[in-house]
Scaffold this active site. Structure first.
Site, mmCIF file in Angstrom:
data_model
loop_
_atom_site.group_PDB
_atom_site.id
_atom_site.type_symbol
_atom_site.label_atom_id
_atom_site.label_comp_id
_atom_site.label_asym_id
_atom_site.label_seq_id
_atom_site.Cartn_x
_atom_site.Cartn_y
_atom_site.Cartn_z
ATOM 1 N N PRO A 114 0.774 -1.230 0.000
ATOM 2 C CA PRO A 114 0.000 0.000 0.000
ATOM 3 C C PRO A 114 0.808 1.284 0.000
ATOM 4 O O PRO A 114 1.459 1.611 0.978
ATOM 5 C CB PRO A 114 -0.816 -0.099 1.307
ATOM 6 C CG PRO A 114 -0.420 -1.357 1.969
ATOM 7 C CD PRO A 114 0.776 -1.868 1.308
ATOM 8 N N GLU A 115 0.758 1.990 -1.096
ATOM 9 C CA GLU A 115 1.117 3.396 -1.102
ATOM 10 C C GLU A 115 -0.204 4.122 -1.347
ATOM 11 O O GLU A 115 -1.263 3.502 -1.317
ATOM 12 C CB GLU A 115 2.171 3.691 -2.168
ATOM 13 C CG GLU A 115 3.491 2.977 -1.880
ATOM 14 C CD GLU A 115 4.635 3.398 -2.785
ATOM 15 O OE1 GLU A 115 4.625 4.542 -3.256
ATOM 16 O OE2 GLU A 115 5.524 2.572 -3.027
ATOM 17 N N HIS A 120 -2.887 -14.608 9.830
ATOM 18 C CA HIS A 120 -2.624 -13.172 9.654
ATOM 19 C C HIS A 120 -3.887 -12.334 9.479
ATOM 20 O O HIS A 120 -3.784 -11.146 9.201
ATOM 21 C CB HIS A 120 -1.668 -12.904 8.485
ATOM 22 C CG HIS A 120 -0.392 -13.665 8.581
ATOM 23 N ND1 HIS A 120 0.418 -13.632 9.694
ATOM 24 C CD2 HIS A 120 0.223 -14.504 7.708
ATOM 25 C CE1 HIS A 120 1.471 -14.414 9.494
ATOM 26 N NE2 HIS A 120 1.372 -14.958 8.301
ATOM 27 N N ARG A 145 16.982 23.052 0.783
ATOM 28 C CA ARG A 145 16.967 21.685 1.299
ATOM 29 C C ARG A 145 18.101 20.945 0.637
ATOM 30 O O ARG A 145 18.125 20.776 -0.577
ATOM 31 C CB ARG A 145 15.634 21.000 0.964
ATOM 32 C CG ARG A 145 14.485 21.565 1.730
ATOM 33 C CD ARG A 145 14.670 21.243 3.197
ATOM 34 N NE ARG A 145 13.436 21.412 3.918
ATOM 35 C CZ ARG A 145 12.930 20.480 4.713
ATOM 36 N NH1 ARG A 145 13.545 19.347 4.892
ATOM 37 N NH2 ARG A 145 11.808 20.708 5.343
#
Length: 275
Positions: free
Chosen positions: A2-3, A95, A156
DNA sequence: CGTTACCCCTGGAGGC
DNA sequence: TGCCTCCAGGGGTAAC
């Protein structure tokens, strides 16, 4: 897997089946995932009505806040989590750590590595929750564009790839989509953020949006399977241009894809196309 | 402030 | 067949 796209696909797929349903109970089979699973969840959730499902970064937020004593169920899928709807009475497998029992079916959370999270936040508002309050900009919102990215990258000195994955700035970009977006923008993951000019920030912002949208669209085509199946994973993944393809030819120029480590994570890129 | 290291946890792949 | 090491889509915290 999952992103942001996978979480969003789960949200969109589950929404029509969850919204308006009443919670009839919960089953927790482990005491904790990333965080302890709150005790007494059954008492608190039983009888509540699910209004809708929101997403913030990679968090799924199940809105049960309309009723007195209501609140929000906060879900995170971690590295290996998945959600599916299964029939009432379906036997849990290895699970399968948590069930949200509904009137017509069961929302089941499976997470082999247990890096996911399941939390309860009582009350009407959710934005001030400590896990959500400091999250950065949503990459699919209007706030996110080339100008914003240009501003945020000034002074940055860290490489652009770990910056993209810093969820205090920008949420939802994980290890796969960071590499993929940089490839599509033609920018090396090693470039320091401050050295990326406005034009390249524009290209990168567009590449991020396009990559995420394409992945959501592709996942959407298999969402029914994902949601209904109580067998295999049922997940879909767009084929990647560079991710997990070290040594294989770049789809654009044929150069062997490079692999480096940045901040402990694997980064894949084409040393010819990405400068 | 930026960067690295380690932690949580299971499982698959590959070396020997 | 087993045992070992390394690696994996995340993220929180602590240390330098």
């Amino acid at each position: 897997m999952p992103e942001l796209p996978e979480v969003e696909v789960s949200r969109q797929g589950l929404l029509p089946y969850l919204s308006g349903q009443r919670i009839t109970g919960v089953v927790a089979r482990v005491a904790k995932l990333r965080h302890p699973i709150p005790t007494g969840l059954g008492q608190r959730l039983t009888g509540l009505n699910i209004e809708t499902i929101q997403r913030r970064g990679k968090y799924l937020l199940i809105d049960c806040a309309s009723t007195r004593g209501g609140g929000w169920l906060i879900l995170h899928l971690g590295m290996s989590g998945s959600l599916r709807l299964v029939p009432l009475g379906s036997v849990a497998q290895k699970h399968d750590h948590f069930d949200l029992l509904l009137e017509k079916n069961v929302l089941r959370l499976r997470d082999p590595r247990r890096f996911g999270a399941l939390l309860w936040h009582e009350g009407h508002s959710i934005d001030d929750h400590h896990l959500l309050a400091r999250l950065g900009v949503e990459p699919l919102s209007d706030t996110f564009n080339g100008d914003w990215l240009f501003t945020i990258t000034r002074r940055r000195r860290l490489p652009i790839k770990p910056l993209l994955m810093d969820n205090r700035l920008l949420v939802g970009i994980g290890n796969i989509y960071a590499s993929e977006s940089l490839f599509h923008a033609g920018i090396s993951p090693l470039r320091l953020a401050e050295q990326i000019n406005r034009q390249d920030c524009q290209a990168l912002a567009e590449a991020i949006r396009d990559t995420l949208h394409a992945s959501i669209a592709a996942g959407g085509s298999s969402v029914r399977d994902y949601v209904h199946s109580d067998g295999g994973a049922g997940c879909y993944q767009l084929s990647c241009a560079v991710y997990d393809r070290q040594g294989q030819p770049c789809p654009a120029c044929g150069t062997a894809i490079s692999l480096v480590r940045q901040a402990g994570r694997s980064t894949y890129y084409c040393s010819e196309c990405q400068i």
